[in-house]
Motif scaffolding. Structure first.
Motif, PDB file in Angstrom:
ATOM      1  N   LEU A  22       0.811  -1.640  -0.025  1.00 50.08           N
ATOM      2  CA  LEU A  22       0.358  -0.134   0.372  1.00 50.08           C
ATOM      3  C   LEU A  22       1.390   1.303  -0.097  1.00 50.08           C
ATOM      4  CD1 LEU A  22      -2.893  -0.801   2.250  1.00 50.08           C
ATOM      5  CD2 LEU A  22      -3.120  -0.496   0.113  1.00 50.08           C
ATOM      6  N   LEU A  23       1.997   1.286   0.527  1.00 48.82           N
ATOM      7  CA  LEU A  23       2.835   1.777   0.541  1.00 48.82           C
ATOM      8  C   LEU A  23       3.617   2.337  -0.314  1.00 48.82           C
ATOM      9  CD1 LEU A  23       4.287   1.825   4.602  1.00 48.82           C
ATOM     10  CD2 LEU A  23       3.631   3.634   3.652  1.00 48.82           C
ATOM     11  N   GLU A  24       4.051   1.494  -1.290  1.00 42.94           N
ATOM     12  CA  GLU A  24       4.120   1.756  -2.543  1.00 42.94           C
ATOM     13  C   GLU A  24       3.517   2.130  -3.749  1.00 42.94           C
ATOM     14  OE1 GLU A  24       6.687  -0.984  -6.027  1.00 42.94           O
ATOM     15  OE2 GLU A  24       5.958  -1.904  -4.303  1.00 42.94           O
ATOM     16  N   SER A  53     -10.239   1.907   2.338  1.00 48.54           N
ATOM     17  CA  SER A  53      -9.789   0.951   3.332  1.00 48.54           C
ATOM     18  C   SER A  53      -9.206   2.338   4.336  1.00 48.54           C
ATOM     19  CB  SER A  53      -9.365  -0.162   3.265  1.00 48.54           C
ATOM     20  OG  SER A  53      -8.296   0.216   3.018  1.00 48.54           O
ATOM     21  N   ALA A  54      -9.768   2.192   5.899  1.00 51.99           N
ATOM     22  CA  ALA A  54      -9.150   2.921   6.752  1.00 51.99           C
ATOM     23  C   ALA A  54      -7.144   2.911   6.168  1.00 51.99           C
ATOM     24  CB  ALA A  54      -9.067   2.510   7.742  1.00 51.99           C
ATOM     25  N   ALA A  55      -6.646   1.090   5.988  1.00 52.53           N
ATOM     26  CA  ALA A  55      -5.160   1.226   5.261  1.00 52.53           C
ATOM     27  C   ALA A  55      -5.054   2.307   4.555  1.00 52.53           C
ATOM     28  CB  ALA A  55      -5.271  -0.511   5.708  1.00 52.53           C
ATOM     29  N   HIS A  56      -5.940   2.283   2.690  1.00 55.39           N
ATOM     30  CA  HIS A  56      -5.946   2.841   2.431  1.00 55.39           C
ATOM     31  C   HIS A  56      -5.499   4.492   2.019  1.00 55.39           C
ATOM     32  CE1 HIS A  56      -6.491  -0.541  -0.416  1.00 55.39           C
ATOM     33  NE2 HIS A  56      -6.235  -0.092  -1.046  1.00 55.39           N
ATOM     34  N   SER A  61      -1.236   8.876   4.307  1.00 55.93           N
ATOM     35  CA  SER A  61      -1.059   9.706   5.448  1.00 55.93           C
ATOM     36  C   SER A  61       0.396   9.501   5.698  1.00 55.93           C
ATOM     37  CB  SER A  61      -1.733   9.226   6.541  1.00 55.93           C
ATOM     38  OG  SER A  61      -1.053  10.579   7.303  1.00 55.93           O
ATOM     39  N   GLU A  62       0.916   9.005   5.613  1.00 58.34           N
ATOM     40  CA  GLU A  62       2.446   8.256   5.985  1.00 58.34           C
ATOM     41  C   GLU A  62       3.378   8.948   5.422  1.00 58.34           C
ATOM     42  OE1 GLU A  62       4.618   7.603   8.420  1.00 58.34           O
ATOM     43  OE2 GLU A  62       2.529   6.843   8.568  1.00 58.34           O
ATOM     44  N   VAL A  63       2.382   8.455   3.633  1.00 57.37           N
ATOM     45  CA  VAL A  63       3.997   8.489   2.663  1.00 57.37           C
ATOM     46  C   VAL A  63       3.690  10.121   2.449  1.00 57.37           C
ATOM     47  CG1 VAL A  63       4.186   9.038   0.032  1.00 57.37           C
ATOM     48  CG2 VAL A  63       3.483   6.872   1.416  1.00 57.37           C
TER      49      VAL A  63
END
Length: 333
Positions: A22-24, A53-56, A61-63
């Motif tokens: 997901l981060l990639e 999703s919340a994970a997406h 947000s992290e990226v």
């Protein structure tokens, strides 16, 4: 009897690898959106991806956070430096094991983003390593030998070169204006060419990719590129690069000088070109995805300290649809 659908422990995707994926994907989205070729469909698809999703949303947000770290690092290290100044290594706080690719990958991503900033949204390490560098929206002036006055515009990287016991200037990227007083001489290197000026000459050098534009504002300059030497006098402009092409044209000095007065002047300029120019001064990136809108002609003067209002003005004047995205990205369609 074996079950073909059975997955043995340890062979399937883990939460860690799913998060890395997901981060990639999130990073790929931001790279695509700042590539200069993003479309309205890309913006819509990006919003759908974030909403899956919340994970997406978490990954984006992290990226975005890492992109902001890289941008701030570029801005901090890219502040105007005196020659021989040293650059401290980039340090990034490492979150826990389940944070951005385990922390180490976050540092790697930020380092990669500094080396190859997407859409030129912040300075690259090569620009930061220059003797002088200005960040987005920054300008700087200094004086060299024989009272040579040099002004650097936004997103400019320049080096001081020792030549026969004197100083010459190398403009790696961006824009510089040079004022040579009477009984003095000076040389500027840019894009494989050389600009030589003597006694009471003032000129502007802009490096945009592989193309260099030299404008004589007063006096006379000699421009050498390849085997050719051209002379420009006041209000004449010489462009070279992108192969061996060299061309001359008349120049609007008042328009070209506007940045020294904190202004941008657009005279019957396409909106696409206006957006490209504003992106040099504004943090983040404005992306224009509507070709018809990009062809609209603009007659305007914009103050550099009021660029925050530009998107609203374009929306009100041309009916553009505005989509606000992370990392200071704005899509106009």
């Amino acid at each position: 009897m074996s079950n073909k659908n059975h997955i043995s422990p340890g062979t399937g995707p883990t939460l860690e690898t799913e998060r890395e994926l997901l981060l990639e994907q999130a990073q790929n989205w931001l790279v695509r959106l700042t590539s200069g070729s993003a479309t309205t469909d890309d913006a819509r698809e990006y919003k759908r991806w974030c909403a899956q999703s919340a994970a997406h949303a978490d990954a984006m947000s992290e990226v975005s956070r890492v992109w902001e770290v890289a941008r701030q690092a570029g801005k901090s290290f890219g502040a105007v430096r005196q020659p021989a100044a040293r650059i401290a290594p980039l340090g990034i706080a490492r979150p826990g094991r389940r944070a951005f690719m385990g922390g180490a990958l976050a540092a790697g991503a930020a380092a990669w983003l500094l080396v190859r900033p997407p859409g030129n949204m912040w300075p690259s390490l090569s620009d930061i390593a220059a003797d002088y560098h200005t960040g987005t929206g920054e300008q700087h002036e200094f004086i060299l030998n024989e009272q040579i006055q040099v002004a650097l515009n936004t997103q400019t990287a320049a080096n001081i070169l020792p030549v026969d016991g004197r100083s010459a200037l190398e403009v790696k990227s961006g824009e510089a204006q040079v004022d040579v007083p009477e009984k003095a001489s000076f040389v500027v290197h840019a894009g494989g060419g050389q600009v030589a000026a003597q006694s009471a000459a003032r000129f502007n050098v802009r490096v945009d990719g592989r193309q260099v534009c030299v404008t004589c504002l007063s006096g006379k300059v000699d421009v050498s590129y390849g085997a050719r030497v051209l002379v420009a006098t006041a209000a004449q402009q010489i462009t070279y690069g992108q192969g061996a092409a060299v061309s001359t044209a008349a120049a609007d000095i008042s328009k070209l000088n506007a940045w020294r007065k904190g202004m941008l002047v657009f005279d019957n300029t396409s909106l696409a070109s206006v957006v490209d120019e504003i992106n040099r001064y504004r943090p983040g990136k404005i992306i224009l995805t509507n070709d018809d809108l990009g062809r609209r002609r603009v007659q305007a003067q914009v103050r550099l300290d009021q660029l925050a209002d530009v998107v609203g003005l374009i929306q009100a004047s041309y009916g553009a649809k505005v989509t606000m995205l992370p990392a200071g990205i704005v899509v106009l369609s």
